[in-house]
Design an enzyme around this catalytic site. Structure first.
Site, short mmCIF file in Angstrom:
data_model
loop_
_atom_site.label_atom_id
_atom_site.label_comp_id
_atom_site.label_asym_id
_atom_site.label_seq_id
_atom_site.Cartn_x
_atom_site.Cartn_y
_atom_site.Cartn_z
N GLY A 1 5.44 13.28 -13.96
CA GLY A 1 5.50 13.73 -12.57
C GLY A 1 6.51 14.81 -12.27
N ASN B 1 5.96 17.99 -12.21
CA ASN B 1 5.33 18.97 -11.31
C ASN B 1 5.19 18.40 -9.89
OD1 ASN B 1 4.36 21.62 -12.59
ND2 ASN B 1 3.98 20.08 -14.16
N LYS C 1 -17.27 6.38 -14.21
CA LYS C 1 -16.46 7.40 -13.54
C LYS C 1 -16.92 7.57 -12.09
CE LYS C 1 -15.50 11.32 -15.77
NZ LYS C 1 -14.08 11.67 -15.90
N MET D 1 -4.71 13.46 -16.46
CA MET D 1 -5.34 13.64 -17.78
C MET D 1 -6.76 13.06 -17.84
SD MET D 1 -3.42 15.59 -19.17
CE MET D 1 -1.83 16.12 -19.76
N ARG D 2 -7.56 13.41 -16.83
CA ARG D 2 -8.96 12.98 -16.80
C ARG D 2 -9.82 14.15 -16.36
NH1 ARG D 2 -10.37 7.89 -16.80
NH2 ARG D 2 -8.52 6.73 -17.31
N ASN E 1 -5.69 22.95 -10.49
CA ASN E 1 -5.05 22.31 -11.63
C ASN E 1 -4.01 23.26 -12.22
OD1 ASN E 1 -4.71 20.44 -13.83
ND2 ASN E 1 -5.98 21.76 -15.12
N HIS F 1 -2.11 24.11 -15.90
CA HIS F 1 -2.30 23.86 -17.33
C HIS F 1 -1.28 24.68 -18.13
CE1 HIS F 1 -4.47 22.63 -20.90
NE2 HIS F 1 -4.34 23.89 -21.32
C1 GAR Z 1 2.17 19.58 -17.32
O1 GAR Z 1 2.77 20.39 -18.29
C2 GAR Z 1 0.76 20.05 -17.01
O2 GAR Z 1 0.60 21.42 -17.11
C3 GAR Z 1 -0.04 19.35 -18.09
O3 GAR Z 1 0.54 18.06 -18.15
C4 GAR Z 1 1.94 18.16 -17.87
C5 GAR Z 1 2.32 17.10 -16.89
O4 GAR Z 1 3.71 17.01 -16.76
N1 GAR Z 1 -1.42 19.30 -17.77
C6 GAR Z 1 -2.41 19.42 -18.67
O5 GAR Z 1 -2.21 19.52 -19.88
C7 GAR Z 1 -3.82 19.43 -18.09
N2 GAR Z 1 -4.77 19.68 -19.10
P1 GAR Z 1 4.39 16.31 -15.51
O6 GAR Z 1 3.75 14.93 -15.39
O7 GAR Z 1 5.84 16.24 -15.87
O8 GAR Z 1 4.12 17.16 -14.29
#
Ligand code: GAR
Length: 186
Positions: free
Chosen positions: A14, A16, A64, A89-90, A106, A108
């Protein structure tokens, strides 16, 4: 004026979510945190910021589309009009996509279309590239696909480890995501 109400979807740490919450002039209200991993640390962060949570376990549903129907119900009850995926992550299915058409973005950790999917940072590191980066995009039914809104490159240094690279990529994420969100809320 009433602020736009948004939900953040997250599965893990979390960081972000925290960066979005800490943006002083955020032009929307994060009114819900949706999490598919009971016990994930993002839930403690939501509590700290006083954001209501909706936690679900996909294994308790037959499909789903079943859990997404529940999600749509909850989102509508909470008057949510935008969804920000932040380490969710889904793959989002048609039930949720249709209900929030062009309202789900999103973040990435790569310069898409390079290195989609899980462990994008590890993939880039293994590939030995000299640059990778961060992408914010609208989602569609694919894995990390959909129209790109913003990208920022991050250099890979010779002495980087996956951990140091991840730290620098996440610093960019934490700055970029709230800025892009504000741009879309205007
Ligand atoms: C982040 O780096 C995000 O970009 C990535 O998961 C991490 C979550 O970190 N997302 C992906 O890879 C989506 N395919 P966080 O929980 O510390 O925000």
């Amino acid at each position: 004026m009433k602020k736009i109400r948004a939900a953040v979807f997250a599965s893990g740490a979390g960081s972000n979510f925290q960066a979005i919450m800490e943006k002083n002039d955020l032009l929307c209200e994060v009114a819900l945190l949706v999490c598919d991993k009971p016990g994930a640390s993002v839930l403690e962060k939501a509590e700290k910021f006083g954001v209501p949570t909706f936690v679900f376990d996909s294994e308790e549903y037959a499909s789903k589309s079943d859990y997404e129907k529940d999600l749509v119900r909850k989102l509508q009850q909470s008057d949510i009009s935008w969804i920000f995926l932040a380490g969710y992550m889904r793959i989002v299915g048609p039930t949720l996509l249709r209900a929030y058409k062009n309202r789900i973005i999103n973040i990435h950790p790569s310069m898409l279309p390079e290195f989609p999917g899980k462990d994008a940072i590890g993939q880039a590191f293994k590939a030995g590239v000299s640059d990778t980066g961060v992408t914010v995009h609208f989602i569609d039914e694919g894995i990390d696909t959909g129209p790109i809104i913003a990208q920022e490159p991050v250099e890979v240094f010779k002495d980087d480890t996956v951990e140091t690279l991840k730290e620098r990529i996440q610093l960019v994420e934490h700055r970029l995501y709230p800025i892009v969100i504000n741009r879309l809320m205007k």
